[in-house]
Each structure stands twice: as C-alpha cells, then as structure tokens.
Design a protein around this motif. Structure first.
Motif, PDB file in Angstrom:
ATOM      1  N   LEU A   6       0.862  -1.188   0.000  1.00  0.00           N
ATOM      2  CA  LEU A   6       0.000   0.000   0.000  1.00  0.00           C
ATOM      3  C   LEU A   6       0.893   1.230   0.000  1.00  0.00           C
ATOM      4  N   ASP A   7       0.473   2.246  -0.761  1.00  0.00           N
ATOM      5  CA  ASP A   7       1.196   3.515  -0.798  1.00  0.00           C
ATOM      6  C   ASP A   7       0.613   4.404   0.305  1.00  0.00           C
ATOM      7  N   ILE A   8       1.444   4.897   1.207  1.00  0.00           N
ATOM      8  CA  ILE A   8       0.891   5.719   2.303  1.00  0.00           C
ATOM      9  C   ILE A   8       0.275   7.019   1.789  1.00  0.00           C
ATOM     10  N   ARG A   9       0.517   7.359   0.504  1.00  0.00           N
ATOM     11  CA  ARG A   9      -0.162   8.527  -0.072  1.00  0.00           C
ATOM     12  C   ARG A   9      -1.609   8.219  -0.435  1.00  0.00           C
ATOM     13  N   ASP A  10      -1.959   6.924  -0.476  1.00  0.00           N
ATOM     14  CA  ASP A  10      -3.306   6.485  -0.856  1.00  0.00           C
ATOM     15  C   ASP A  10      -4.228   6.631   0.366  1.00  0.00           C
ATOM     16  N   ARG A  11      -4.855   7.785   0.443  1.00  0.00           N
ATOM     17  CA  ARG A  11      -5.634   8.113   1.648  1.00  0.00           C
ATOM     18  C   ARG A  11      -6.733   7.086   1.928  1.00  0.00           C
ATOM     19  N   ASP A  12      -7.509   6.762   0.883  1.00  0.00           N
ATOM     20  CA  ASP A  12      -8.613   5.813   1.092  1.00  0.00           C
ATOM     21  C   ASP A  12      -8.082   4.443   1.494  1.00  0.00           C
ATOM     22  N   GLY A  13      -6.984   4.036   0.840  1.00  0.00           N
ATOM     23  CA  GLY A  13      -6.396   2.732   1.161  1.00  0.00           C
ATOM     24  C   GLY A  13      -5.925   2.681   2.612  1.00  0.00           C
ATOM     25  N   VAL A  14      -5.302   3.752   3.062  1.00  0.00           N
ATOM     26  CA  VAL A  14      -4.812   3.805   4.457  1.00  0.00           C
ATOM     27  C   VAL A  14      -6.002   3.784   5.425  1.00  0.00           C
ATOM     28  N   LEU A  15      -7.023   4.602   5.133  1.00  0.00           N
ATOM     29  CA  LEU A  15      -8.179   4.660   6.052  1.00  0.00           C
ATOM     30  C   LEU A  15      -8.895   3.314   6.095  1.00  0.00           C
ATOM     31  N   ASP A  16      -9.007   2.648   4.945  1.00  0.00           N
ATOM     32  CA  ASP A  16      -9.658   1.321   4.916  1.00  0.00           C
ATOM     33  C   ASP A  16      -8.888   0.305   5.753  1.00  0.00           C
ATOM     34  N   LEU A  17      -7.568   0.307   5.600  1.00  0.00           N
ATOM     35  CA  LEU A  17      -6.758  -0.652   6.360  1.00  0.00           C
ATOM     36  C   LEU A  17      -6.939  -0.423   7.866  1.00  0.00           C
ATOM     37  N   PHE A  18      -6.892   0.839   8.278  1.00  0.00           N
ATOM     38  CA  PHE A  18      -7.022   1.141   9.708  1.00  0.00           C
ATOM     39  C   PHE A  18      -8.431   0.811  10.216  1.00  0.00           C
ATOM     40  N   LYS A  19      -9.421   0.959   9.318  1.00  0.00           N
ATOM     41  CA  LYS A  19     -10.798   0.637   9.720  1.00  0.00           C
ATOM     42  C   LYS A  19     -10.961  -0.877   9.878  1.00  0.00           C
ATOM     43  N   ASN A  20     -10.429  -1.633   8.911  1.00  0.00           N
ATOM     44  CA  ASN A  20     -10.623  -3.089   8.919  1.00  0.00           C
ATOM     45  C   ASN A  20      -9.726  -3.800   9.926  1.00  0.00           C
ATOM     46  N   GLU A  21      -8.535  -3.238  10.156  1.00  0.00           N
ATOM     47  CA  GLU A  21      -7.599  -3.899  11.075  1.00  0.00           C
ATOM     48  C   GLU A  21      -6.977  -2.850  12.000  1.00  0.00           C
ATOM     49  N   PRO A  22      -7.771  -2.297  12.909  1.00  0.00           N
ATOM     50  CA  PRO A  22      -7.260  -1.212  13.761  1.00  0.00           C
ATOM     51  C   PRO A  22      -6.082  -1.675  14.617  1.00  0.00           C
ATOM     52  N   PRO A  23      -4.997  -0.919  14.575  1.00  0.00           N
ATOM     53  CA  PRO A  23      -3.791  -1.324  15.314  1.00  0.00           C
ATOM     54  C   PRO A  23      -3.812  -0.850  16.772  1.00  0.00           C
ATOM     55  N   ASP A  24      -2.985  -1.509  17.592  1.00  0.00           N
ATOM     56  CA  ASP A  24      -2.716  -1.022  18.949  1.00  0.00           C
ATOM     57  C   ASP A  24      -1.468  -0.144  18.953  1.00  0.00           C
ATOM     58  N   LEU A  25      -0.631  -0.342  17.945  1.00  0.00           N
ATOM     59  CA  LEU A  25       0.629   0.402  17.847  1.00  0.00           C
ATOM     60  C   LEU A  25       0.939   0.647  16.371  1.00  0.00           C
ATOM     61  N   VAL A  26       1.339   1.875  16.060  1.00  0.00           N
ATOM     62  CA  VAL A  26       1.795   2.211  14.707  1.00  0.00           C
ATOM     63  C   VAL A  26       3.252   2.650  14.813  1.00  0.00           C
ATOM     64  N   VAL A  27       4.116   2.047  14.001  1.00  0.00           N
ATOM     65  CA  VAL A  27       5.524   2.475  13.960  1.00  0.00           C
ATOM     66  C   VAL A  27       5.746   2.975  12.535  1.00  0.00           C
ATOM     67  N   HIS A  28       5.842   4.282  12.403  1.00  0.00           N
ATOM     68  CA  HIS A  28       5.820   4.901  11.073  1.00  0.00           C
ATOM     69  C   HIS A  28       7.249   5.170  10.580  1.00  0.00           C
ATOM     70  N   CYS A  29       7.702   4.303   9.669  1.00  0.00           N
ATOM     71  CA  CYS A  29       9.075   4.418   9.144  1.00  0.00           C
ATOM     72  C   CYS A  29       9.108   4.649   7.626  1.00  0.00           C
ATOM     73  N   ALA A  30       7.954   4.626   6.952  1.00  0.00           N
ATOM     74  CA  ALA A  30       7.972   4.827   5.488  1.00  0.00           C
ATOM     75  C   ALA A  30       8.291   6.285   5.195  1.00  0.00           C
ATOM     76  N   ALA A  31       9.204   6.514   4.258  1.00  0.00           N
ATOM     77  CA  ALA A  31       9.574   7.896   3.935  1.00  0.00           C
ATOM     78  C   ALA A  31      10.401   7.939   2.659  1.00  0.00           C
ATOM     79  N   GLN A  32      10.464   9.137   2.102  1.00  0.00           N
ATOM     80  CA  GLN A  32      11.526   9.462   1.148  1.00  0.00           C
ATOM     81  C   GLN A  32      12.671   9.904   2.050  1.00  0.00           C
ATOM     82  N   PRO A  33      13.779   9.136   2.110  1.00  0.00           N
ATOM     83  CA  PRO A  33      14.752   9.370   3.186  1.00  0.00           C
ATOM     84  C   PRO A  33      15.988  10.198   2.817  1.00  0.00           C
TER      85      PRO A  33
END
Ligand code: NAD
Length: 209
Positions: free
Chosen positions: A64-91
């Motif tokens: 999934l591309d983190i720029r894909d707003r709907d895709g991100v919201l759907d994933l969080f809705k269907n599989e809500p996390p207890d912890l998010v570790v955000h490491c995706a980036a243009q580094p």
C-alpha cells in the motif's frame, strides 16, 4: 496486540517488524517498494521483504502507498492497530531537491493519512513517528565547540548527550527533505496535543544497519 509498521521492508521498519514479531505480536507491514522509485532498481527493498517473510511467524506485508488516503483509512478501519511504527519515507536530503512534490507527498501527506487513520479508527493506539535530526536544519552548527587535539567537542556539558529538543526548528536551512520531515514531525506532535493521540516523535541521527 496488532502492530502496523510502515516502511516495513526498509532499514528501520524491518528491525521493528523483527522486534514485535519476536514478542508474539501480529505485525502488518505497509511497503510498496517505493524506494526503487526513488533510487532505481538497486534501491529496491523487496529482498528484505522476502527475507522478513521467511524469518517471521506472524507478519505479512500489504503493498500500500501511504499517499493512498482511502487505502490507508480502509486498512485502519478493517484492522485497527494497537501500535503504529511509522518508518515509510523518502529518506534522502539530496534526492528531495530533485523530486520536491513526491518528497512532500510521501513524507508530509503520507504521515497525515496515517495520523488520520489512527484518529478515526484506533484513537487509543500508540503512534511512533520516525522523524530526523534534520528538523533542526543547520541550527546545531551554532552550538559552541572546543577544539581538542584530535577532534572537536561540544563546549557545554549540556550538549554532550545530543541536541536538545528545545533547539529551534525555525529560521534555519533544513534541505527540502528536512522541511517535509518537519511538517510530518509537527503534525505528529499536533495530533498528540490537539486530539490527545498517544504520539511520540523520535528524531534519529545517522542510523545504520
Ligand atoms: N537511516 C537513518 O540514518 C535515519 C536517520 C534519521 C531518521 N530516519 C528516518 O527513519 C525512517 C526510516 O528510515 P530508513 O533508513 O529505514 O529508510 P529506508 O529507505 O531504508 O526505508 C523506507 C521504506 O519505506 C518504503 N516507502 C517509501 N515510500 C513509501 C510509500 N509512499 N508507501 C509505502 N512505503 C513506502 C520504502 O520502500 C522503504 O522500504 C525515515 O522516516 C527516515 O527519515 C532514518
């Protein structure tokens, strides 16, 4: 518990995946191999994804591309996390100047999508944001130094353990990468202060594997 690690095939994300998988947690990785888009085929992290999938027991990757707003919201809705570790980036500092739109969209907008996914669907989750010391730009260069026989050393004892978080992030040159990461850093702080999310911001220096 369920952990979502973004940038799960990258250097830091893959270490996070291994850590939480070993603790017996369910780990969902988000990585679309965008590193190959930034740096060409040699930059691909697919090899690391395959290795991780072999080595772990309760981990899977979602392309999934983190720029894909709907895709991100759907994933969080269907599989809500207890912890998010955000490491995706243009580094890369240098790369950002060549791809300013892409750099900002991934680093700033992508972070906003993940924070909103958390606020809307997992407001009790802890959100760890991998930021960078580039948010300080070149302001740390103003700290006083002592010239010793073989090296420079910070002159004030209070600087020995690293740059203080009170170092200013305004009125300093960041690089475009530093600017997009500063936007993300401030957003993560704001979701903590304004919405009360459990956000933590980690301003890494040079992290190598
Ligand atoms: N490595 C360091 O020295 C260092 C230092 C300070 C801060 N950081 C920060 O830590 C974080 C991780 O750094 P890293 O060194 O592991 O980077 P990395 O390039 O090794 O990994 C990033 C991963 O994110 C993925 N990715 C990129 N854009 C994506 C998108 N739009 N959607 C989904 N996945 C995407 C890439 O494919 C890659 O696998 C970054 O935010 C970086 O700024 C790293």
């Amino acid at each position: 518990m369920r952990v979502i690690v973004t940038g799960s095939s990258g250097l830091i994300g893959s270490a996070a995946v291994r850590h939480w998988d070993a603790l017996g947690d369910e780990v969902i990785g988000i990585d679309n191999d965008m590193r190959a888009t930034f740096f060409g085929p040699d930059g691909s992290t697919k090899w690391n994804q395959s290795r991780l999938e072999q080595e772990t027991s309760n981990f899977r990757t979602v392309s999934l591309d983190i720029r894909d707003r709907d895709g991100v919201l759907d994933l969080f809705k269907n599989e809500p996390p207890d912890l998010v570790v955000h490491c995706a980036a243009q580094p890369s500092h240098d790369k950002a100047a060549a791809i300013p739109f892409l750099d900002f969209e991934v680093n700033a907008n992508g972070t906003l999508n993940l924070l909103e996914g958390t606020r809307q669907h997992a407001p009790e989750a802890v959100f760890c944001h991998m930021s960078t010391n580039k948010v300080y730009g070149d302001a740390p260069n103003e700290l006083p130094l002592d010239e010793l026989e073989t090296r420079w050393e910070y002159a004030r004892e209070e600087d020995y353990d690293g740059i203080s978080e009170s170092c200013r992030i305004d009125q300093t040159m960041h690089s475009l990468f530093g600017a997009s990461k500063t936007a993300a850093d401030v957003l993560a702080q704001e979701y903590g202060k304004y919405f009360g999310l459990k956000t933590g911001v980690f301003r890494g220096g040079c992290l190598t594997g």
